[in-house]
Design an enzyme around this catalytic site. Sequence first.
Site: not given
Ligand code: NAX
Length: 326
Positions: A13-15, A112, A159, A187
């Site tokens: 559901a996230g962005q 997980q 990156d 990262h």
């Molecule tokens: P959002 O907050 O928009 O979406 C996260 C989603 O994960 C939410 O729908 C939430 O309900 C769900 N969620 C939380 N806990 C969960 C669980 N235990 N099981 C299943 N779903 C769960 O975040 P979004 O912008 O989509 O980013 C997601 C993650 O990517 C964040 O941790 C963010 O920091 C990380 N990123 C990592 C990057 C990378 O290069 N490795 C870059 C982009 C991003 O910042």
Amino acid sequence: SKPAVRVAVTGAAGQICYSLLFRIANGDLFGKDQPVILQLLDLPQAQKAVNGVVMELEDCAFPLLSGVVVTDDPKTAFRDIDAALLVGARPRSQGMERRDLLSANAEIFKVQGRALNEAAKRDVKVLVVGNPANTNAYITMKSAPDLPAGNITAMLRLDHNRAVSQLAAKAGVGPAEIEKIAVWGNHSPTMYADYRFATAKGQPLPKLINDETWYRETLIPTVGKRGGAIIEARGASSAASAANAAIDHMRDWVQGSNGRWVSMGVPSDGSYGIPEGIIFGVPVICSGGKYERVKGLEIDEFSRKMMDKTLAELIEERDAIADLLK
Ligand code: NAX
């Protein structure tokens, strides 16, 4: 046609997933002739929003999308999967210490990892995107002892792509003309974007740019702080570019990188002085569904210093969650 591959995506559901799921369903990851089944995991309170995203997926009438599963149960999400993109994670809320963030996520990825261990195909390919990505991948690996450790990876590709783009602009060439970039380490802003071996149109890139001060004092910190700059400008963290990087990482792993270097966070084999098992960004070449580290690169004094700094951060993260793995 081919049998469908099953791919689990968490945080549906996230962005990031609002871009990622549509790209996968469009064939951008597994190829334009490969049907896919999406197995979507999110928290109970996000199920309604996931169902909304699924309605939009239906409205795209993607020819390759042959099924969608929506669940809040990790084992159901990971049942018989060929690949997993672990995007969902606990974000840092106001006033939350780094240590609390680490342990909240450790709990998620422990659960997980165990579910993957139990339910996924034995050769499942796993990419951890959710932050802190390297340490979350480490916990997943430790919690899934029956899966090949090397199949648990973390995303450094955003990156990597950021470095390629910035260097291409500076050198006045297209991004596709830049080869042999390596992003080492975590990262996080400590990652080390290494251009020493890079070429542009076959010419050594450092010579072409001819500005070592710019590289050290502008390029490296710009790439390291890019995530923050996006938040500042957009009021939200990188999403479409993160989804694109996740597609790039998995597509290259599955379909090959055509001899090109790409950066992946993978469990260390002890090379380059990185302790075994630490999930560390390294340059790899992918072919035949496998990745191979680029070996034998010279590590000069500056590089050693940069790699040691990002390694120290990863060791600190590993030690902070060690008790939770017992
Ligand atoms: P959002 O907050 O928009 O979406 C996260 C989603 O994960 C939410 O729908 C939430 O309900 C769900 N969620 C939380 N806990 C969960 C669980 N235990 N099981 C299943 N779903 C769960 O975040 P979004 O912008 O989509 O980013 C997601 C993650 O990517 C964040 O941790 C963010 O920091 C990380 N990123 C990592 C990057 C990378 O290069 N490795 C870059 C982009 C991003 O910042």
